[in-house]
Scaffold this motif. Sequence first.
Motif, PDB file in Angstrom:
ATOM      1  N   ILE A 196       0.851  -1.188   0.000  1.00 36.51           N
ATOM      2  CA  ILE A 196       0.000   0.000   0.000  1.00 36.51           C
ATOM      3  C   ILE A 196       0.889   1.241   0.000  1.00 36.51           C
ATOM      4  O   ILE A 196       1.757   1.391   0.871  1.00 36.51           O
ATOM      5  N   LEU A 197       0.649   2.133  -0.967  1.00 35.05           N
ATOM      6  CA  LEU A 197       1.389   3.387  -1.075  1.00 35.05           C
ATOM      7  C   LEU A 197       0.522   4.537  -0.578  1.00 35.05           C
ATOM      8  O   LEU A 197      -0.702   4.440  -0.554  1.00 35.05           O
ATOM      9  N   GLY A 198       1.150   5.665  -0.221  1.00 30.87           N
ATOM     10  CA  GLY A 198       0.442   6.729   0.479  1.00 30.87           C
ATOM     11  C   GLY A 198      -0.034   7.904  -0.342  1.00 30.87           C
ATOM     12  O   GLY A 198      -0.262   8.973   0.226  1.00 30.87           O
ATOM     13  N   ASN A 199      -0.223   7.769  -1.641  1.00 26.99           N
ATOM     14  CA  ASN A 199      -0.663   8.903  -2.453  1.00 26.99           C
ATOM     15  C   ASN A 199      -2.185   9.078  -2.345  1.00 26.99           C
ATOM     16  O   ASN A 199      -2.924   8.120  -2.492  1.00 26.99           O
ATOM     17  N   GLY A 200      -2.630  10.294  -2.132  1.00 30.19           N
ATOM     18  CA  GLY A 200      -4.066  10.571  -2.071  1.00 30.19           C
ATOM     19  C   GLY A 200      -4.582  10.655  -0.649  1.00 30.19           C
ATOM     20  O   GLY A 200      -3.823  10.577   0.314  1.00 30.19           O
ATOM     21  N   GLU A 201      -5.913  10.821  -0.536  1.00 32.42           N
ATOM     22  CA  GLU A 201      -6.563  10.965   0.767  1.00 32.42           C
ATOM     23  C   GLU A 201      -7.483   9.775   1.031  1.00 32.42           C
ATOM     24  O   GLU A 201      -8.036   9.191   0.106  1.00 32.42           O
ATOM     25  N   LEU A 202      -7.658   9.456   2.299  1.00 27.96           N
ATOM     26  CA  LEU A 202      -8.531   8.359   2.714  1.00 27.96           C
ATOM     27  C   LEU A 202      -9.430   8.867   3.836  1.00 27.96           C
ATOM     28  O   LEU A 202      -8.944   9.438   4.813  1.00 27.96           O
ATOM     29  N   THR A 203     -10.734   8.664   3.682  1.00 29.23           N
ATOM     30  CA  THR A 203     -11.678   9.160   4.693  1.00 29.23           C
ATOM     31  C   THR A 203     -12.412   8.038   5.409  1.00 29.23           C
ATOM     32  O   THR A 203     -12.889   8.232   6.518  1.00 29.23           O
ATOM     33  N   VAL A 204     -12.519   6.844   4.793  1.00 30.90           N
ATOM     34  CA  VAL A 204     -13.271   5.739   5.405  1.00 30.90           C
ATOM     35  C   VAL A 204     -12.332   4.829   6.186  1.00 30.90           C
ATOM     36  O   VAL A 204     -11.206   4.582   5.769  1.00 30.90           O
ATOM     37  N   PRO A 205     -12.789   4.316   7.366  1.00 29.12           N
ATOM     38  CA  PRO A 205     -11.946   3.382   8.119  1.00 29.12           C
ATOM     39  C   PRO A 205     -11.954   1.994   7.458  1.00 29.12           C
ATOM     40  O   PRO A 205     -13.018   1.473   7.099  1.00 29.12           O
ATOM     41  N   LEU A 206     -10.776   1.410   7.284  1.00 29.71           N
ATOM     42  CA  LEU A 206     -10.639   0.102   6.626  1.00 29.71           C
ATOM     43  C   LEU A 206      -9.724  -0.799   7.436  1.00 29.71           C
ATOM     44  O   LEU A 206      -8.825  -0.330   8.132  1.00 29.71           O
ATOM     45  N   LYS A 207      -9.943  -2.116   7.311  1.00 32.64           N
ATOM     46  CA  LYS A 207      -9.043  -3.112   7.899  1.00 32.64           C
ATOM     47  C   LYS A 207      -8.182  -3.646   6.757  1.00 32.64           C
ATOM     48  O   LYS A 207      -8.624  -4.503   5.988  1.00 32.64           O
ATOM     49  N   VAL A 208      -6.967  -3.120   6.640  1.00 33.38           N
ATOM     50  CA  VAL A 208      -6.102  -3.431   5.493  1.00 33.38           C
ATOM     51  C   VAL A 208      -5.092  -4.503   5.874  1.00 33.38           C
ATOM     52  O   VAL A 208      -4.383  -4.381   6.881  1.00 33.38           O
ATOM     53  N   GLN A 209      -5.042  -5.552   5.047  1.00 33.10           N
ATOM     54  CA  GLN A 209      -4.052  -6.627   5.209  1.00 33.10           C
ATOM     55  C   GLN A 209      -3.173  -6.624   3.968  1.00 33.10           C
ATOM     56  O   GLN A 209      -3.655  -6.842   2.861  1.00 33.10           O
TER      57      GLN A 209
END
Length: 148
Positions: A112-125
């Motif tokens: 996972i790279l960090g470009n952009g914005e994220l507003t929703v909570p996610l469970k990322v594996q």
Amino acid sequence: MRLEDAKPQPGSKKRRRRVGRGIAAGQGASAGLGMRGQNSRSGGGTRPGFEGGQQPLYRRVPKLKGFPMVNRQIYTTINVEKLSSLGANTEVNLASLQEAGILTAVKGPLKILGNGELTVPLKVQAAAFTGTARSKIEAAGGSCEVLK
């Protein structure tokens, strides 16, 4: 003790062998260097790195660009901005991203790279996260789980 008192141990300094000074001297005529050839001449021999006309090692190796990494890990990469289209508290992994149609080609483990914005909570594996990606996911209220 003075500087003039400093002397080497008796027997530690040997006289150098005078070669090429006649047949009776032990190493006369060719001075132990053989009859003919490059190494029998004065100043004979080759420079360091010379390989007898073969292309030397320092000219054979690649220059400036560095060497390729031997066991380089290739990842399937995705930015956090693409994850923002998913629903809240969704489990995000390689298989779920393929099912959702966000990923089409899989080259290896997910990163996972960090470009952009994220507003929703996610469970990322994923196998790896960049620092900015991890901070953005956790700031949105999600969690990051590193898979082996």
